[in-house]
Design a protein around this motif. Structure first.
Motif, mmCIF file in Angstrom:
data_model
loop_
_atom_site.group_PDB
_atom_site.id
_atom_site.type_symbol
_atom_site.label_atom_id
_atom_site.label_comp_id
_atom_site.label_asym_id
_atom_site.label_seq_id
_atom_site.Cartn_x
_atom_site.Cartn_y
_atom_site.Cartn_z
ATOM 1 N N HIS A 39 35.908 40.334 55.808
ATOM 2 C CA HIS A 39 34.858 39.344 55.507
ATOM 3 C C HIS A 39 33.910 39.176 56.701
ATOM 4 O O HIS A 39 33.943 39.966 57.639
ATOM 5 C CB HIS A 39 35.481 38.038 55.018
ATOM 6 C CG HIS A 39 36.401 38.299 53.847
ATOM 7 N ND1 HIS A 39 35.952 38.412 52.553
ATOM 8 C CD2 HIS A 39 37.738 38.546 53.798
ATOM 9 C CE1 HIS A 39 36.990 38.694 51.761
ATOM 10 N NE2 HIS A 39 38.078 38.792 52.493
ATOM 11 N N GLU A 55 40.129 33.772 56.037
ATOM 12 C CA GLU A 55 40.544 35.129 56.403
ATOM 13 C C GLU A 55 39.818 35.601 57.662
ATOM 14 O O GLU A 55 40.421 36.199 58.548
ATOM 15 C CB GLU A 55 40.239 36.091 55.251
ATOM 16 C CG GLU A 55 41.094 35.900 54.020
ATOM 17 C CD GLU A 55 40.784 36.951 52.987
ATOM 18 O OE1 GLU A 55 40.064 36.623 52.017
ATOM 19 O OE2 GLU A 55 41.235 38.108 53.139
ATOM 20 N N HIS A 90 43.227 41.379 56.137
ATOM 21 C CA HIS A 90 42.964 40.320 55.157
ATOM 22 C C HIS A 90 44.246 39.525 54.944
ATOM 23 O O HIS A 90 45.318 39.919 55.416
ATOM 24 C CB HIS A 90 42.578 40.932 53.797
ATOM 25 C CG HIS A 90 41.247 41.593 53.783
ATOM 26 N ND1 HIS A 90 40.142 41.069 53.145
ATOM 27 C CD2 HIS A 90 40.830 42.760 54.334
ATOM 28 C CE1 HIS A 90 39.110 41.874 53.302
ATOM 29 N NE2 HIS A 90 39.493 42.905 54.015
ATOM 30 N N PHE A 91 44.140 38.413 54.187
ATOM 31 C CA PHE A 91 45.306 37.911 53.466
ATOM 32 C C PHE A 91 44.890 37.690 52.031
ATOM 33 O O PHE A 91 43.694 37.631 51.717
ATOM 34 C CB PHE A 91 45.932 36.672 54.126
ATOM 35 C CG PHE A 91 45.051 35.478 54.339
ATOM 36 C CD1 PHE A 91 44.653 34.675 53.273
ATOM 37 C CD2 PHE A 91 44.633 35.128 55.618
ATOM 38 C CE1 PHE A 91 43.852 33.564 53.486
ATOM 39 C CE2 PHE A 91 43.820 34.008 55.834
ATOM 40 C CZ PHE A 91 43.432 33.228 54.766
HETATM 41 ZN ZN LIG Z 1 40.012 39.355 51.995
#
Ligand SMILES: [Zn+2]
Length: 182
Positions: A10, A26, A80-81
């Motif tokens: 992101h 994130e 990411h999560f």
């Molecule tokens: Zn993500």
């Protein structure tokens, strides 16, 4: 020479999902994760942050991966999560399905599962046009995108916090094994 690029998911304007426990995005949380992985072997990693691009998402991704390619890296890992319903849980790794990406995913996925002790959701292959696919296909180096846990689930966030050092160590050792040819 940088061996592995850690690409933070992101961007500053659109920071992705947030953790239910503390509201961290994130972009924020994975930036710290990247730095903590890099601290295991500072010369081995470069942390790259995606920049929102006026031409849109495809340009944002292309620029980040061109940066990684310009460094001559052997692999990229995008951090990411996951997000979803509050009941969703577990660890997964996205791969392009190329030989190199699968080899890296095969090292990093079990390492993360071992560190966090969450459900093993497995290695998921994504095409160019699929969600997350641009990150897997834009660069020359083998690429994976990791989703260690669900930020949308309290117990997942707590596992990530409790086992944070184990997680960063596991990801580092998997990257090291990859560049050493494991
Ligand atoms: Zn993500």
């Amino acid at each position: 020479m940088t061996a592995v690029a850690l690409i933070v998911g992101h961007n500053a304007r659109a920071q992705g999902a947030v953790r239910v426990t503390d509201g961290r995005s994130e972009y924020d949380w994975c930036g710290d994760l990247a730095a903590a992985i890099r601290d295991h072997a500072p010369g081995m990693y470069t942390v790259i942050r995606r920049q929102s691009h006026p031409s849109g998402y495809a340009s944002e991704i292309r620029n980040a991966y061109q940066h990684a390619d310009a460094l001559g890296v052997s692999a990229t890992v995008e951090l990411h999560f996951n997000g979803g319903p509050a009941t969703a849980t577990g660890t997964e790794t996205l791969t392009s399905g190329t030989k190199g990406s699968l080899r890296l995913a095969g090292l990093i996925q079990p390492a993360m599962v071992g560190a966090l002790g969450l459900r093993d959701r497995g290695i998921v292959t994504r095409g160019r046009a699929d969600r997350g696919g641009a990150s897997l296909w834009s660069g020359r180096a083998p690429a994976v995108l990791i989703e260690p846990y669900f930020g949308s689930r309290e117990a997942d966030c707590q596992a990530a916090d409790r086992h944070y050092a184990a997680l960063t160590g596991a990801i580092h050792r998997a990257c090291l094994a990859f560049i050493n040819g494991a």
